[in-house]
Design an enzyme around this catalytic site. Structure first.
Site, short mmCIF file in Angstrom:
data_model
loop_
_atom_site.label_atom_id
_atom_site.label_comp_id
_atom_site.label_asym_id
_atom_site.label_seq_id
_atom_site.Cartn_x
_atom_site.Cartn_y
_atom_site.Cartn_z
N GLU A 165 0.60 -1.31 0.03
CA GLU A 165 0.11 0.08 0.00
C GLU A 165 0.90 1.32 -0.08
OE1 GLU A 165 -3.32 0.35 -0.48
OE2 GLU A 165 -2.47 2.48 -0.72
N LYS A 168 -0.96 7.70 1.46
CA LYS A 168 -0.31 8.73 2.59
C LYS A 168 -1.14 9.06 3.55
CE LYS A 168 0.39 12.26 -0.54
NZ LYS A 168 -0.15 11.56 -1.72
N GLU A 169 -0.74 9.01 4.82
CA GLU A 169 -1.81 9.37 5.90
C GLU A 169 -1.88 11.20 5.67
OE1 GLU A 169 -0.48 8.55 9.88
OE2 GLU A 169 -0.28 6.57 9.37
N LYS A 221 7.82 -1.75 -2.15
CA LYS A 221 7.49 -0.84 -1.01
C LYS A 221 8.44 -0.35 -0.27
CE LYS A 221 4.98 1.13 2.14
NZ LYS A 221 4.09 2.12 1.71
N ASN A 225 9.82 3.61 0.03
CA ASN A 225 9.82 4.59 1.30
C ASN A 225 11.09 4.79 1.50
OD1 ASN A 225 7.19 4.57 1.80
ND2 ASN A 225 7.10 3.17 3.48
N ILE A 267 11.63 17.27 -0.86
CA ILE A 267 12.91 18.04 -0.72
C ILE A 267 12.89 19.34 0.07
CG2 ILE A 267 14.24 17.29 -2.92
CD1 ILE A 267 13.37 20.05 -3.96
N GLY A 270 13.62 20.13 7.14
CA GLY A 270 12.95 20.05 8.34
C GLY A 270 13.35 19.52 9.47
N CYS A 277 5.75 4.65 9.39
CA CYS A 277 6.32 3.92 8.15
C CYS A 277 7.74 4.27 7.76
CB CYS A 277 5.63 4.07 6.79
SG CYS A 277 3.88 3.67 6.98
N LYS A 337 3.16 14.72 10.93
CA LYS A 337 3.07 15.56 9.85
C LYS A 337 1.44 16.15 9.72
CE LYS A 337 1.42 12.14 6.05
NZ LYS A 337 1.41 11.77 4.83
P1 NAD Z 1 -2.41 0.19 12.62
O1 NAD Z 1 -1.54 -0.07 13.75
O2 NAD Z 1 -3.04 1.78 12.48
O3 NAD Z 1 -3.69 -0.73 12.45
C1 NAD Z 1 -3.39 -2.22 12.74
C2 NAD Z 1 -4.45 -2.75 13.33
O4 NAD Z 1 -4.46 -4.25 13.16
C3 NAD Z 1 -5.09 -2.51 14.66
O5 NAD Z 1 -6.20 -1.87 14.81
C4 NAD Z 1 -4.85 -3.69 15.31
O6 NAD Z 1 -5.85 -3.79 16.44
C5 NAD Z 1 -5.07 -4.90 14.22
N1 NAD Z 1 -4.89 -6.10 14.62
C6 NAD Z 1 -3.83 -6.64 15.11
N2 NAD Z 1 -3.72 -8.13 15.03
C7 NAD Z 1 -4.52 -8.16 14.61
C8 NAD Z 1 -5.35 -9.80 14.17
N3 NAD Z 1 -4.61 -10.63 14.55
N4 NAD Z 1 -6.52 -9.80 13.76
C9 NAD Z 1 -7.21 -8.44 13.44
N5 NAD Z 1 -6.82 -7.27 13.57
C10 NAD Z 1 -5.63 -7.24 14.18
O7 NAD Z 1 -1.35 -0.02 11.27
P2 NAD Z 1 -1.42 0.99 10.09
O8 NAD Z 1 -0.82 2.10 10.15
O9 NAD Z 1 -2.90 0.87 9.42
O10 NAD Z 1 -0.53 -0.14 9.36
C11 NAD Z 1 -0.66 -1.48 8.68
C12 NAD Z 1 0.31 -2.00 7.71
O11 NAD Z 1 0.22 -1.29 6.60
C13 NAD Z 1 1.78 -1.81 8.40
O12 NAD Z 1 2.45 -2.93 7.55
C14 NAD Z 1 2.34 -0.59 7.71
O13 NAD Z 1 3.80 -0.43 7.66
C15 NAD Z 1 1.61 -0.48 6.56
N6 NAD Z 1 1.49 0.77 5.81
C16 NAD Z 1 1.09 1.79 6.51
C17 NAD Z 1 1.00 2.99 5.93
C18 NAD Z 1 0.29 4.31 6.81
O14 NAD Z 1 0.50 5.29 6.27
N7 NAD Z 1 -0.05 4.02 7.99
C19 NAD Z 1 0.87 3.31 4.64
C20 NAD Z 1 1.22 2.22 4.05
C21 NAD Z 1 1.62 0.95 4.27
#
Ligand code: NAD
Length: 452
Positions: A165, A168-169, A221, A225, A267, A270, A277, A337
């Site tokens: 994925e 971007k947040e 991925k 990053n 660029i 900051g 991530c 951010k």
């Molecule tokens: P997060 O911590 O916000 O969410 C993870 C969720 O998974 C939590 O709600 C947790 O309770 C749940 N969970 C944990 N174990 C579980 C299980 N066994 N069954 C069901 N639910 C379970 O994480 P996120 O920021 O959404 O990131 C998730 C993945 O996506 C990570 O690998 C991250 O690196 C990747 N990612 C994140 C972003 C971002 O901007 N946040 C962008 C791209 C990729």
């Protein structure tokens, strides 16, 4: 199509809501009961522009369900996305315990062959581990006579694909609905075609689908990053050089960004990158490289520069005041951010703690992240007060410190600021203002990469 998303965090909830928005039937699963109950009541656990509306609409019309019951979800779907966290483990590698726990549940409860999609950011080879874990659970079910050999054979038709994925947040819904690209790593043509069909509504205007093998998708991925983090660290190093030689990094930024081979994005100098991530993914990639026998020289430096950047900024404050005991600082911006309430690895945490450690007091304001700060990230930190209005943090403060570049900080009322601050001093960690203008208004103004 019928989908389950396991893990309803930033990625899982946005993924589920956006697939539902395109007419799919989506079940979002989480082990966090409170989160699921709140979602059923229309309480969205995160701040993400545009998300609340599509979650509520799709929940109302029944295209989006929330449950803690993974058995129910697996029974009622054909494609299962794993979107749980992959935090940094003790040795820097990605901790796969949550991903593998889900794989175990899939093997335990699968009733028909599923396409399992790794959406979490995971090291190369994880799809194989997920496949093995599911297979092992299916074998246990055969041993326990819960499955016949025939049923086992049928279930073994499941597949594991990678779909990293890139959202971007802060702009996650938009990124998901209009992606730059959709990367699918699949070693099986049929799964690739199904995923292409699932994503087709998001890539209508032109082809944005990039198909590849599973391992390449997994590495893509981390490479993306790490490249973005490299741009940030490079620019932060360049800022230090600019400051030391009497140049202005803001001018250098425009000078290089205008080259289309370089571009303007990522660029900005900051206080360094944060978030859930970049820090963990850069570290995980370093470990992936070392385990594969490759010395990751650039990746190591990227991380080192990033850590130092917060200290470099902090030192500007310490050098100016010498002794900060009993001094009060107004902090503008807490989230890592703008446009998010996420405070994971936020530079504000380090800066605030370092100031407080030296006896300072903090008055903080953030448009969205104050609850996260108060109740979680800075919960045990004393000598910090929160305000609902940015100007109120300035009353009797010795300086204002801008840490996160929220839009509402771009054009503040400088006269009001000067009136309220004890000393008209601004430390700007995001280079938001023009030095000449601030000096003219009577401010002492410190920014990144420009000598004061
Ligand atoms: P997060 O911590 O916000 O969410 C993870 C969720 O998974 C939590 O709600 C947790 O309770 C749940 N969970 C944990 N174990 C579980 C299980 N066994 N069954 C069901 N639910 C379970 O994480 P996120 O920021 O959404 O990131 C998730 C993945 O996506 C990570 O690998 C991250 O690196 C990747 N990612 C994140 C972003 C971002 O901007 N946040 C962008 C791209 C990729």
């Amino acid at each position: 199509m019928k989908l389950s998303i396991i893990g309803t965090g930033y990625v899982g909830l946005v993924t589920g809501a956006c697939f539902a928005q395109m007419g799919n039937s989506v079940i979002c699963v989480d082990i966090d009961e409170k989160k699921i109950n709140n979602l059923k009541k229309g309480i969205i656990p995160i701040y993400e522009p545009g998300l609340e509306e599509i979650v509520k609409n799709n929940f109302k019309i029944g295209t989006l369900e929330f449950t803690t019951d993974i058995k129910y979800a697996l029974k009622n779907s054909d494609i299962v996305f794993i979107a749980v966290g992959t935090p940094q483990g003790e040795d820097g590698s990605a901790d796969l315990q949550y991903v593998l726990a889900v794989a175990k549940d899939i093997g335990k409860y699968m009733t028909h062959p599923l396409i399992v999609v790794d959406k979490s950011t995971v090291p190369v080879g994880t799809a194989d581990k997920v496949r093995e874990t599911i297979k092992k659970e299916l074998e246990i079910r055969v041993e326990n006579k819960e499955l016949t050999e025939g049923e086992f054979k049928e279930l073994m038709e499941f597949d594991v694909v990678s779909n990293p994925e890139f959202l971007k947040e802060g702009d996650a819904v938009n990124d998901f609905l209009k992606p730059d690209r959709v990367v699918i790593g699949a070693d099986n043509e049929k799964s690739m075609e199904i995923l292409k069909e699932l994503y087709a509504p998001f890539t209508r205007s032109h082809e944005r689908f990039i198909g590849m093998d599973v391992r390449s998708a997994e590495l893509t991925k981390y490479a993306a990053n790490a490249m973005l983090a490299t741009k940030i660290s490079f620019m932060n190093e360049m800022a230090k050089i600019a400051e030391a030689v009497g140049a202005d990094i803001n001018k250098v930024r425009v000078g290089i960004g205008s080259d289309s081979r370089i571009g303007y994005s990522f660029i900005y100098p900051g206080v360094g990158y944060g978030g859930s991530c970049f820090p963990k993914d850069v570290k995980a990639l370093e470990k992936i490289a070392i385990d594969a026998g490759v010395e990751p020289k650039i990746i190591k430096a990227v991380e080192e520069v990033n850590k130092e950047q917060r200290i470099y900024f902090l030192n500007k404050i310490l050098n100016r005041f010498k002794d900060i005991k009993n001094k009060t600082f107004a902090i503008w911006g807490l989230s890592f951010k703008p446009e998010t309430d996420d405070m994971r690895e936020a530079p504000s945490i380090t800066i605030i703690k370092e100031l407080i450690k030296r006896g300072a007091k903090i008055k903080a304001y953030d448009p969205k992240a104050m609850n996260e700060a108060k109740n979680f990230w800075l919960k045990d930190v004393k000598n910090i007060e929160y305000f609902d209005n940015k100007y109120d943090t300035l009353n009797n403060s010795n300086a204002m410190i801008l840490v996160t570049e929220w839009k509402e900080f771009r054009s503040p009322d400088f006269f009001e600021m000067k009136k309220r601050l004890k000393n008209p001093i601004i430390f700007d960690g995001r280079n938001q203002y023009k030095k000449e203008k601030l000096n003219e208004l009577g401010f002492e103004y410190y920014q990144i990469g420009v000598s004061s």
